[in-house]
Design an enzyme around this catalytic site. Structure first.
Site, mmCIF file in Angstrom:
data_model
loop_
_atom_site.group_PDB
_atom_site.id
_atom_site.type_symbol
_atom_site.label_atom_id
_atom_site.label_comp_id
_atom_site.label_asym_id
_atom_site.label_seq_id
_atom_site.Cartn_x
_atom_site.Cartn_y
_atom_site.Cartn_z
ATOM 1 N N HIS A 168 0.828 -1.202 0.000
ATOM 2 C CA HIS A 168 0.000 0.000 0.000
ATOM 3 C C HIS A 168 0.865 1.255 0.000
ATOM 4 C CE1 HIS A 168 -3.975 -1.852 0.637
ATOM 5 N NE2 HIS A 168 -3.323 -2.746 1.358
ATOM 6 N N GLU A 232 -1.065 -14.453 0.275
ATOM 7 C CA GLU A 232 -0.145 -14.443 -0.867
ATOM 8 C C GLU A 232 1.293 -14.806 -0.486
ATOM 9 O OE1 GLU A 232 -2.587 -12.233 -0.651
ATOM 10 O OE2 GLU A 232 -3.580 -12.136 -2.594
ATOM 11 N N GLU A 288 2.467 7.948 -9.449
ATOM 12 C CA GLU A 288 1.826 6.644 -9.542
ATOM 13 C C GLU A 288 2.232 5.954 -10.847
ATOM 14 O OE1 GLU A 288 0.293 5.143 -7.281
ATOM 15 O OE2 GLU A 288 -0.689 6.558 -5.926
#
Length: 490
Positions: A168, A232, A288
């Site tokens: 995150h 995961e 981003e």
């Protein structure tokens, strides 16, 4: 492979043995914008503003303000490096990950002292300060603050106790506070935090930084491939053939990755939202993956940090958002998800998948499809529809035949130029939820878009009709081994 990779340090040791894959510098670097500015030119690649290139990873040994730490960047910013670090051929990365998802090896609690807890700093210490303890870079002068871009966030569901790991966006907001951004409905830990908030509880969380690359790649799988309740870390276990070792945190009831370089322990606080740029007031968050600097969010959640633990002489690991590193981490798991779904639906047809750099690993996929019989005509488009369902953030799918190298975009564009007609081979699916970070996914760009984050998904069918394959045979050259002529060439 030379040497076994099971943590960041062994990964860097392997890269040192590979020519041109790692450079190290003792020149002092400022972590505020300068460090990432340097790497933009050296090896970032991806969707970073030009000029940039895909180049070696870097280690900065002299980071201003952090005399006892170093920073590694770009470890995964090359498909070649990822293949070497996972001990698999580059073209088989997606298939290998798909097999690992289907044969997971769950993590275990390790025995004995954890390497990540060689040094412990508790937030109760009056000298505790995240800015001083964690050399997190500020990627650009416009960033909201210092960002932890490769933190493996690990938490457990308040109802089931099932754990998950996710990456995150984490920004240091104070000496013992982090903001964390949860994309609505997209990540499992966000769902855990929402449920804890409903129950009026804090959510214990650990953030492990500087880990085995297999963990970083495996943590980027998303539903439906890895649904809520699928840890995961088990993908990384399958990739390595042995379980990831965890340790109990020292201040919260959660576990962390035992051989991480750093671990930040804390709790996600319910009913508190943070303005991401509350300290800088720039209006921006950080760069981003699509290549744009995202707006600062007013809806970040707050983590109250309770401790920072780390190895002696720790190595901070970071990445630039719009870089080839994001393509590796997001794109290869997406390739695995698409390959797995199509292979189950129509075995033997899909030869390979590439989530190409221009799409940041998320927006664009090239599917190499083989039509075995006349009845396979049209199945290639069905495969594209399956790709969209396997990965909801995908926007464009390019379909090519088995004689086209899906990893070579020049070859893909050649197929588009010689096997594609715009009026017959474009299939559009308007009004579908896609990704909010694409600025063109906005009502201002198309009347078909009702809300920001909705897109027109598009299939570009660059395959040859099955009944016309003879007309489209590529020029056939003699198969030879050129080494005989080039080995000792002057």
């Amino acid at each position: 492979m030379k040497g076994k990779v099971n943590d960041l340090r062994s990964a860097l040791e392997l890269l040192r043995t590979m020519e041109g894959q790692l450079i190290e510098t003792d020149v002092e670097v400022e972590p505020k914008a300068e460090l990432s500015g340097v790497y933009r030119y050296v090896g970032a690649g991806g969707t970073v503003k030009r000029p940039t290139k895909e180049g070696p990873a870097m280690i900065f040994h002299n980071v201003k303000g952090h005399p006892n730490a170093k920073v590694a960047i770009g470890v995964l910013a090359s498909r070649k490096r990822v293949a070497a670090l996972l001990d698999v051929k580059s073209e088989d990365l997606g298939k290998k990950l798909y097999q690992s998802v289907d044969h997971p090896i769950p993590p275990i609690l390790g025995e004995g002292p954890a390497p990540c807890q060689e040094v412990i700093h508790r937030a109760s210490d009056p000298e505790f300060d995240l800015y001083r303890l964690v050399p997190a870079p500020t990627n650009t002068p416009d960033d909201a603050g210092p960002y932890i871009t490769l933190g493996m966030c690990y938490a457990s569901h308040p109802d089931t106790g099932q754990s998950d790991v996710t990456i995150h966006r984490l920004c240091i907001q104070g000496k013992d506070e982090l903001s964390i951004f949860f994309t609505p409905g997209a990540r499992h830990i966000g769902a855990m935090a929402e449920r804890a908030e409903e129950l009026g509880r804090k959510l214990p969380i650990s953030i492990s930084i500087g880990v085995d690359p297999a963990i970083e790649i495996g943590s980027c799988f998303e539903p439906p491939t890895t649904p809520l309740g699928y840890d995961e870390l088990a993908v990384a276990g399958a990739l390595r053939g042995e379980p990831v070792k965890l340790c109990n945190c020292v201040t919260v009831k959660e576990r962390a990755i035992a051989n991480a370089e750093y671990v930040i322990e804390g709790e996600v606080i319910p009913n508190v939202r943070v303005q991401e740029d509350q300290n800088s007031h720039t209006g921006y968050a950080m760069p981003e993956f699509p290549g744009y600097t995202g707006p600062a969010s007013s809806q970040c959640w707050m983590i109250k940090v309770t401790a920072v633990t780390h190895r002696k002489d720790p190595i901070m690991q970071t990445c630039i958002g719009p870089s080839e590193e994001h393509v590796s981490m997001a794109g290869i798991p997406t390739e695995a998800s698409i390959y797995g779904m199509v292979e189950k639906a129509m075995p033997g047809r899909l030869q390979n998948v590439y989530c190409a750099s221009p799409g940041g690993g998320k927006y664009m996929a090239v599917l190499q499809f083989k039509k075995l019989t006349a009845s396979d005509e049209g199945r290639q488009r069905q495969a594209a529809l399956l790709a969209f369902s396997a990965f909801s953030e995908l926007k464009h799918v390019f379909l090519v035949d088995e004689d086209v190298d899906c990893f070579d975009l020049n070859d893909v564009l050649w197929a588009m130029n010689t096997r594609f007609q715009g009026d017959a081979d474009i299939i559009t699916i308007p009004g579908v939820r896609c990704h909010p970070l694409d600025p063109s996914n906005d009502p201002s760009c198309s009347p078909s878009i009702r809300d920001h984050g909705i897109a027109c998904k598009t299939i570009f069918d660059c395959t040859v009709p099955f009944d016309q394959k003879k007309r489209f045979e590529r020029a056939r050259f003699m198969e030879v081994d050129p080494d005989k002529w080039t080995r000792n060439a002057r």
